[in-house]
Design an enzyme around this catalytic site. Structure first.
Site, PDB file in Angstrom:
ATOM      1  N   ASP A  51      12.241  -6.033  -3.967  1.00  0.00           N
ATOM      2  CA  ASP A  51      11.895  -4.511  -4.715  1.00  0.00           C
ATOM      3  C   ASP A  51      13.369  -4.154  -4.178  1.00  0.00           C
ATOM      4  O   ASP A  51      12.991  -3.160  -3.296  1.00  0.00           O
ATOM      5  CB  ASP A  51      10.814  -4.706  -4.197  1.00  0.00           C
ATOM      6  N   ASP A  89      10.545  -7.481  -8.810  1.00  0.00           N
ATOM      7  CA  ASP A  89      11.210  -5.849  -9.344  1.00  0.00           C
ATOM      8  C   ASP A  89      12.642  -5.764  -8.742  1.00  0.00           C
ATOM      9  O   ASP A  89      13.397  -5.398  -8.443  1.00  0.00           O
ATOM     10  CB  ASP A  89      10.560  -4.723  -8.179  1.00  0.00           C
ATOM     11  N   TYR A  92      15.183  -1.893 -10.701  1.00  0.00           N
ATOM     12  CA  TYR A  92      14.129  -0.512 -11.096  1.00  0.00           C
ATOM     13  C   TYR A  92      15.135   0.378 -12.013  1.00  0.00           C
ATOM     14  O   TYR A  92      16.299   0.788 -12.529  1.00  0.00           O
ATOM     15  CB  TYR A  92      14.540   0.236  -9.863  1.00  0.00           C
ATOM     16  N   HIS A 221       4.894 -12.231  -7.021  1.00  0.00           N
ATOM     17  CA  HIS A 221       5.532 -10.875  -6.563  1.00  0.00           C
ATOM     18  C   HIS A 221       4.377  -9.990  -6.193  1.00  0.00           C
ATOM     19  O   HIS A 221       4.779  -9.352  -5.315  1.00  0.00           O
ATOM     20  CB  HIS A 221       6.361  -9.538  -8.127  1.00  0.00           C
ATOM     21  N   HIS A 230      -0.710  -0.809  -2.785  1.00  0.00           N
ATOM     22  CA  HIS A 230      -0.880  -2.000  -4.122  1.00  0.00           C
ATOM     23  C   HIS A 230      -2.692  -2.471  -3.543  1.00  0.00           C
ATOM     24  O   HIS A 230      -3.509  -2.986  -4.263  1.00  0.00           O
ATOM     25  CB  HIS A 230      -0.298  -2.613  -4.540  1.00  0.00           C
ATOM     26  N   HIS A 256       5.617  -6.149  -4.059  1.00  0.00           N
ATOM     27  CA  HIS A 256       5.335  -5.353  -4.559  1.00  0.00           C
ATOM     28  C   HIS A 256       4.932  -4.497  -3.661  1.00  0.00           C
ATOM     29  O   HIS A 256       5.584  -3.210  -4.062  1.00  0.00           O
ATOM     30  CB  HIS A 256       3.837  -5.635  -5.168  1.00  0.00           C
ATOM     31  N   HIS A 258       5.961  -1.903  -0.913  1.00  0.00           N
ATOM     32  CA  HIS A 258       7.575  -1.483  -0.370  1.00  0.00           C
ATOM     33  C   HIS A 258       7.469  -1.346   1.310  1.00  0.00           C
ATOM     34  O   HIS A 258       8.047  -0.763   1.500  1.00  0.00           O
ATOM     35  CB  HIS A 258       7.843  -0.506  -1.118  1.00  0.00           C
TER      36      HIS A 258
END
Length: 339
Positions: A51, A89, A92, A221, A230, A256, A258
């Site tokens: 990420d 990720d 972005y 991920h 999440h 996924h 952070h």
């Protein structure tokens, strides 16, 4: 290119060798298999970050460039890492727009330019990557621009004592299909979805069953277990986790969320490691987990290292300044007792 001085010709050939050499023992022959040599003493060392792709903003450059203390590049040098794992990720907010998107240089090549990081980057796709041109991110042309880049949907890396299974987790998540909101996802190569997932699950099961490595690590991920924003990914808990349990997987490593976290399973030996603190973090919404499961949680930026021998695996989590936040080790008992 900022990191060109770290790219000798023999390394270029080495990376392409990794990409195009496949083992012949898989009965499905579907998942691509790459060979990653271990060190002469048999050890394997690597870093994990996820990420991250924000063009250096949100402290991404601090995580990568090691400006203050023992940061990512210096940890990589100390461990003499063999490669880096990216948990997705990568760019972005909406992946790459195409092969000529400057985000590839701005977020990857020009950021991760420490000499110790000029090793293969084994990379999975995240949900944000699927919002862009997925075929561009998977294209061998990116490897021509930066020979570290090894990105495929799902694949196996055989590093002798340890085998890594990289899994494309985004197509498992229902909401990206039924409630995409304003986002447009690039599902080329995935549809029809159920066929894609059924085939992938079968290939994962076969690959893990056929593995003769001492250690098995699965990388995706999305979270399977998480105390972060999440939380658990229900679809992976139902469809993927039983396969991991059945095949004696040691670690599931993901991004996924952070943050950085280590969760132990009460159902098996699997350890769940989140390394998604490559740039924007500090969401501030930690969810309660049983203390028997949640061994470590850090709501902030950082990365992770893993060092493996035939008998021992050691994982260490670092903050954005390279300070050690948490470390954990485990053993293959039968091997450890005889070593």
């Amino acid at each position: 290119m900022a990191s060109s001085k770290y790219k000798p010709i023999n390394f270029i050939f080495h990376v392409f060798y990794l990409i195009f050499i496949f083992s012949a023992h898989s009965s499905t022959a579907e998942l691509k298999r790459l060979l990653q040599p271990a060190k002469p003493d048999g050890r394997v060392s690597f870093l994990v970050i996820g990420d991250w792709g924000r063009g250096g903003s949100y402290n991404q450059s601090n995580v990568a460039l090691q400006d203050v203390f023992v940061y990512m590049g210096e940890v990589g040098e100390k461990l003499n890492i063999d490669f880096v794992i990216s948990t997705g990720d990568n760019f972005y907010d909406n992946g790459l727009l195409g092969l000529d998107d400057p985000a590839f240089q701005d977020s990857f090549t020009n950021i991760y330019n420490a000499s110790s990081l000029q090793k293969p980057w084994y990379t999975v796709l995240g949900n944000h990557d699927y919002r862009g041109d997925v075929e561009a991110q998977l294209s061998p042309m990116l490897r021509a621009m930066d020979n570290r880049w090894v990105c495929m949907r799902s694949f196996v890396v055989n590093a002798e004592i340890v085998e890594f299974l990289f899994i494309d987790t985004t197509p498992f998540v229902d909401k990206y299909f039924v409630q995409p909101n304003k986002h447009v996802y690039d599902w080329r190569g995935v549809l029809p979805r159920q066929t894609y997932l059924n085939n992938l699950l079968q290939e994962v099961d076969v690959a893990l069953k056929e593995s003769t490595a001492k250690w098995k690590i699965v990388v995706g991920h999305h979270t399977i277990k998480s105390a972060g924003h999440h939380r658990n990914t229900i679809e992976l808990e139902k469809q993927l986790l039983p396969i991991l349990h059945a095949n004696d997987v040691d670690l599931y490593v993901n991004g996924h969320d952070h943050c950085l976290e280590h969760i132990s399973s009460v159902e098996s030996k699997i350890q769940f490691m989140t390394s998604g603190g490559g740039s924007k973090a500090w969401k501030g919404d930690v969810n309660h987990l049983d203390p028997q499961e949640l061994k470590f949680y850090y709501d902030g930026q950082g990365f992770m290292s893993v060092d493996i021998s035939e008998a021992e695996l050691r994982a260490v989590f670092y903050d954005v300044s390279g300070n050690v936040l948490h470390q954990w080790k485990t053993y293959k008992e039968s091997l450890y007792l005889t070593s």
